[in-house]
Design a protein around this motif. Structure first.
Motif, PDB file in Angstrom:
ATOM      1  N   SER A 159     -14.046  -0.970   0.510  1.00 13.14           N
ATOM      2  CA  SER A 159     -12.957  -0.105   0.975  1.00 13.14           C
ATOM      3  C   SER A 159     -12.806   1.103   0.048  1.00 13.14           C
ATOM      4  O   SER A 159     -13.285   1.100  -1.092  1.00 13.14           O
TER       5      SER A 159
ATOM      6  N   ASP B 288     -10.102   1.992  -1.332  1.00 17.30           N
ATOM      7  CA  ASP B 288      -9.279   1.524  -2.447  1.00 17.30           C
ATOM      8  C   ASP B 288     -10.154   0.895  -3.536  1.00 17.30           C
ATOM      9  O   ASP B 288     -10.005   1.201  -4.722  1.00 17.30           O
ATOM     10  N   GLU B 289     -11.068   0.026  -3.130  1.00 19.48           N
ATOM     11  CA  GLU B 289     -11.960  -0.622  -4.095  1.00 19.48           C
ATOM     12  C   GLU B 289     -12.882   0.403  -4.750  1.00 19.48           C
ATOM     13  O   GLU B 289     -13.153   0.312  -5.946  1.00 19.48           O
TER      14      GLU B 289
ATOM     15  N   ARG C 242     -11.645  12.730   0.530  1.00 20.41           N
ATOM     16  CA  ARG C 242     -11.640  11.473   1.290  1.00 20.41           C
ATOM     17  C   ARG C 242     -13.062  11.121   1.716  1.00 20.41           C
ATOM     18  O   ARG C 242     -13.506   9.983   1.547  1.00 20.41           O
TER      19      ARG C 242
ATOM     20  N   THR D  36       0.847  -1.193   0.000  1.00 17.98           N
ATOM     21  CA  THR D  36       0.000   0.000   0.000  1.00 17.98           C
ATOM     22  C   THR D  36       0.877   1.235   0.000  1.00 17.98           C
ATOM     23  O   THR D  36       2.047   1.190   0.351  1.00 17.98           O
TER      24      THR D  36
ATOM     25  N   LYS E 181     -10.940   2.148  -7.419  1.00 14.24           N
ATOM     26  CA  LYS E 181     -10.771   1.249  -8.567  1.00 14.24           C
ATOM     27  C   LYS E 181     -12.037   1.219  -9.418  1.00 14.24           C
ATOM     28  O   LYS E 181     -11.978   1.268 -10.645  1.00 14.24           O
TER      29      LYS E 181
END
Length: 84
Positions: free
Chosen positions: A27, A29-30, A12, A2, A33
Motif C-alpha cells: 500500500s 501507506d506501507e 502520489r 487513517t 513507512k
C-alpha cells in the motif's frame, strides 16, 4: 485510524510507483513507512560517519566497547532441558 495528507498528483503517482516496483505492490501507506525507515537509516549512517571523522579517539573506544559486548552474545542454554 487513517487520515488524509495533501500531496500533488505527481507525488502520489511516485509513491504508488515505488510501492509497486520497489516494494512488491504494498500500500501507499506501507511504502511511505519504508521510505521513512530508509531515510532514518541514511541519517544514522551519516551520524556515525560524522562521529568517526570528528572524534577518532571516541570512535576507537566505541569499537573496543562493541567488541566487548559482542562477546556477551553467547547462546543461553535451558538448564531444565533434558539431556540427550
Amino acid at each position: 485510524m487513517t487520515t488524509m495528507m495533501r500531496v500533488s498528483p505527481e507525488t502520489r503517482e511516485q509513491v504508488l510507483r515505488v510501492a509497486a516496483e520497489d516494494f512488491g505492490g504494498v500500500s501507499a501507506d506501507e511504502a511511505v513507512k519504508r521510505l521513512l525507515e530508509e531515510h532514518w537509516r541514511v541519517k544514522a549512517v551519516a551520524a556515525m560517519d560524522h562521529y568517526r571523522a570528528t572524534d577518532p579517539e571516541g570512535w576507537a573506544e566505541y569499537l573496543v566497547e562493541t567488541e566487548e559486548w559482542h562477546g556477551v552474545d553467547a547462546p543461553v542454554g535451558d538448564p531444565w532441558a533434558e539431556e540427550a
